[in-house]
Every structure is written in C-alpha cells, then in structure tokens.
Design an enzyme around this catalytic site. Sequence first.
Site, PDB file in Angstrom:
ATOM      1  N   ASP A  33       9.253   2.658  -0.927  1.00 28.72           N
ATOM      2  CA  ASP A  33       8.272   3.303  -0.061  1.00 28.72           C
ATOM      3  C   ASP A  33       8.508   2.799   1.366  1.00 28.72           C
ATOM      4  O   ASP A  33       8.135   1.678   1.709  1.00 28.72           O
ATOM      5  CB  ASP A  33       6.848   2.984  -0.521  1.00 28.72           C
ATOM      6  CG  ASP A  33       5.817   3.588   0.415  1.00 28.72           C
ATOM      7  OD1 ASP A  33       4.614   3.558   0.095  1.00 28.72           O
ATOM      8  OD2 ASP A  33       6.197   4.074   1.508  1.00 28.72           O
TER       9      ASP A  33
ATOM     10  N   LYS B 100       5.387   9.099   8.610  1.00 27.70           N
ATOM     11  CA  LYS B 100       5.185   8.552   9.963  1.00 27.70           C
ATOM     12  C   LYS B 100       6.254   8.999  10.964  1.00 27.70           C
ATOM     13  O   LYS B 100       6.174  10.093  11.524  1.00 27.70           O
ATOM     14  CB  LYS B 100       5.055   7.035   9.880  1.00 27.70           C
ATOM     15  CG  LYS B 100       3.797   6.602   9.087  1.00 27.70           C
ATOM     16  CD  LYS B 100       3.658   5.110   9.054  1.00 27.70           C
ATOM     17  CE  LYS B 100       2.615   4.660   8.080  1.00 27.70           C
ATOM     18  NZ  LYS B 100       1.244   4.776   8.590  1.00 27.70           N
TER      19      LYS B 100
ATOM     20  N   TYR C 176       0.864  -1.188   0.000  1.00 29.66           N
ATOM     21  CA  TYR C 176       0.000   0.000   0.000  1.00 29.66           C
ATOM     22  C   TYR C 176       0.896   1.232   0.000  1.00 29.66           C
ATOM     23  O   TYR C 176       1.868   1.299   0.749  1.00 29.66           O
ATOM     24  CB  TYR C 176      -0.895  -0.012   1.242  1.00 29.66           C
ATOM     25  CG  TYR C 176      -1.761   1.212   1.430  1.00 29.66           C
ATOM     26  CD1 TYR C 176      -1.527   2.098   2.492  1.00 29.66           C
ATOM     27  CD2 TYR C 176      -2.823   1.492   0.577  1.00 29.66           C
ATOM     28  CE1 TYR C 176      -2.338   3.223   2.678  1.00 29.66           C
ATOM     29  CE2 TYR C 176      -3.637   2.616   0.765  1.00 29.66           C
ATOM     30  CZ  TYR C 176      -3.383   3.476   1.818  1.00 29.66           C
ATOM     31  OH  TYR C 176      -4.179   4.588   2.005  1.00 29.66           O
TER      32      TYR C 176
END
Length: 428
Positions: A239, A267, A144
């Site tokens: 990613d 994050k 994702y």
Amino acid sequence: MTDSRNDQLFARAQKTTPGGVNSPVRAFRQVGGVPRFVTRAEGPYFWDADGKRYIDFIGSWGPAILGHAHPGVIRAVQEAATRGLSFGAPTEGEIEMAELLCKLVPSMEQVRLVSSGTEAAMSAIRLARGATGRSKIVKFDGCYHGHADSLLVKAGSGMLTFNTPSSAGVPLEITQHTIVLDFNDCSQLEAAFASHGDQIACVIVEPIAGNMNLVRSTPEFIACMQSLCQQHGALMVFDVVMSGFRVALGGAQSIYGVTPDMTVLGKVIGGGMPVAAFGGRRELMRNLSPEGAVYQAGTLSGNPVAVASGLTTLAEVSAPGFHERLGATTKLLADGLTQAARDAGIAFSSDAVGGMFGFYFSNDVPTSLSHVSASDIDRFKHFFHAMLDRGVYFAPSAYEAGFVSIAHDAATIEATLDAAREVFSTLA
Ligand code: KE4
C-alpha cells in the site's frame, strides 16, 4: 477578543457536519485547538480564513507534491472540464494513465483506477481473496489502508485470534479474518503463517509507513514477508497510497528491490483530484469484473478531469532530478529540525525519505507504533501549536508524517528552521 473567522467557521461547521470536518484528522482532536479553514493555497503556502499565511507541510496529506495550484495542473484541469466533467464511459485519458502507471511501476501489468485509497485497498483485498479463494488477511499495527471494514481492526489480546474492530459498526464476523501483527516483527509473521499459512490471501503493508508517523520497514522485514508469502501462496500487497511517487519515482519497491504481487496507489497520482489505483500481474487482474468473478466498480472511476490532473502531475514528477531535489529539501528540513532541537538540549530525532519526513520527541527514530507512542506526545503538541502560531503548519498529530513539495525552497526551509529554533528555546 472577538472570535476569529476560523472559530466562527468551526462553530458553524459543527452544526451540519459531524465534528465540523469531513475527515477526522482535520479536527485537531490529537493536538487540541481550532482547525484552520483554508481559503486558498499556492506553492508551499496556504492562507486561512483570517488571512494568515502558513508554510504547508501537509499538502493535502501527500497529493500536493508540486506545490498548491501548480499552473500546469490547473490549466489541464480547466481544459478537461470544458469538455465535460464525467461520462460513465471510457476515455483515452484513462488508457494513458494506465499505460503510464504500468510503465512507472513495472510490477503492474494491469491497473484499475478508482477514486480513493480506501477503495483501492479494499478492492485489492477483495481481489486477493477472490484470486486465492482464501479469507484471512494480515495487516500491521500502525499501518492504515483506508476505512474498509476488513481493515478497521486492532490486535486482539490473543494476537493471532480475537482480533477486534477498531471502529464501532464493524461486525466481529468480518474482523475475525484479519490478523494484526506488530510492524517490523518477522517472528510474529512467521508464527502467523505457521498457524494459518494456507488460509492467508494476502499480507498488506505500508512498506514506508506514514500513518503512525514516518516509520520505515526494515529490509529484513520486507524480505521475510516476501519469502513467507511465496512459500505459502499468499499475495504481498504494497500500500503506497502515501509513499508512491513521493519517496522515489520507483517507489518503495525500487528502494527495497522487492516486487510485490499488487500495488495500491493514490494521492500523488491524482495531484489533488480523486484518483487512486491498484494493479498487478495480468493473470491476477483478469479476475476482476467484467473479465472475472471479482466485482469492483465506480461511477467516477477514471474521471477525466481528475485523470488530467494526475497525468500532468506525474509528468512533472517523472522529470529527471525531481526526486533528488525533493529529497535534498526534505533532508535539509529534517536534519535542521534535529540539529536545532539538540542544540536546545531536547530529546528529538527525525527521518526523511524522498519528499516524506517524520520527527519525534525521542532520541531514536521509531521502528514501530509503540515506539512512537513512547515519545513525548505532550511536547509534540506544544511544538505543533507554537509553530502554528509562527505560520508553520505541520500535521496535527504525532502519528502522521509530513510532506514537502517541489515548491518548498531553501528559503522556505530556513524560515521554518528559524521558527523552530525560537520554539525549541522555549521548550528546553
Ligand atoms: P483515502 O481513502 O483517504 O484516499 O486513502 C486511504 C489511505 C490508504 N492507504 C494509505 C497508506 C493512506 O495513507 C491513506 C490515507 N491517508 C490519510 C493520512 N493519514 C488521509 C488523511 C485523512 O484520512 O483525512
């Protein structure tokens, strides 16, 4: 029995917000039941609307690596806020953040700050397309990269063609440029490059995946990806929004000994505030507006209060021994869960990389999404709720990873394992 405050808040939330949540995974749809509304959090804990305390193994899906409400981070945020919240003009803090990220991720000579992982991944793909003049991108089932249209795609029947949207509202004209392959499958990647090599702008991958539960790339998979990208002039994009600065200070690229062309971060670099980033070599990044023709922008990009949180977090994360301690605690948890399950005769396995872990109701650690789907999902749901009842908050989905903070100590892990031993005895 009167409804709990969580029940009442969830019913109220659903009146004015779709599903009662601002991000789908929070709605507990995969496990059923009522989400816990957090009132406050500190260290490894949070308290819900009924005043119940939980040991938190989500930590905002990765950002809370120092534990919640870290005093130094809170002070930095408060102090920055007194000087104004947002200016829409450059600040020195953004330079400090860019310099620190380029120092910690040597494959990045330049970096652009944005406000979410979705924005970072979306912009990295636009940059790859703009820099190469190519349209196709490759992603992997189970990975994702946020919810930009190009990335909400699932493998079509004819794997290399007919890729269809995984969400309503995404036009087929967009998803036709996205090739979706099986994770850890070199032969499919070779076939894709054999068919479309000169049209592929980039391959984007979570080298240590956390959105199908924790599933590591094999070194062979990463090596073949790098070689195919170099051979065909495509860019390799890591990613690491979730795994960056969590699995190791140098991230997955230091673990695999591979240098990607672009890195996507999020994050941890915001420490709980909205900071994400994407970066790479200077000659690639100079394609971005205002220097180059690839447009990318954001009102709150590099927000000074968020950057203050991120800089303070990264300073703590960069301290000597931080990742060794974090990794040891996480391994204590993962190994302890496996031992407790197997002592109860339950098919179970786990994995841990730095401060990230996964556990699976199957005997083998998965290497792909289909392996995770083949595990005992019903048993996961039962385990999740039984642990929640005992004040332990794991991810409310068998397809998510778990996160340990430096504030989780041996006593916190032991309390978790005590609860798990009790639950496994009821599952056997
Ligand atoms: P955000 O747009 O949610 O900040 O980041 C998207 C993203 C990009 N890349 C990776 C590897 C990610 O893990 C994420 C977001 N991760 C999810 C956790 N499964 C965020 C939780 C949520 O969607 O609410």
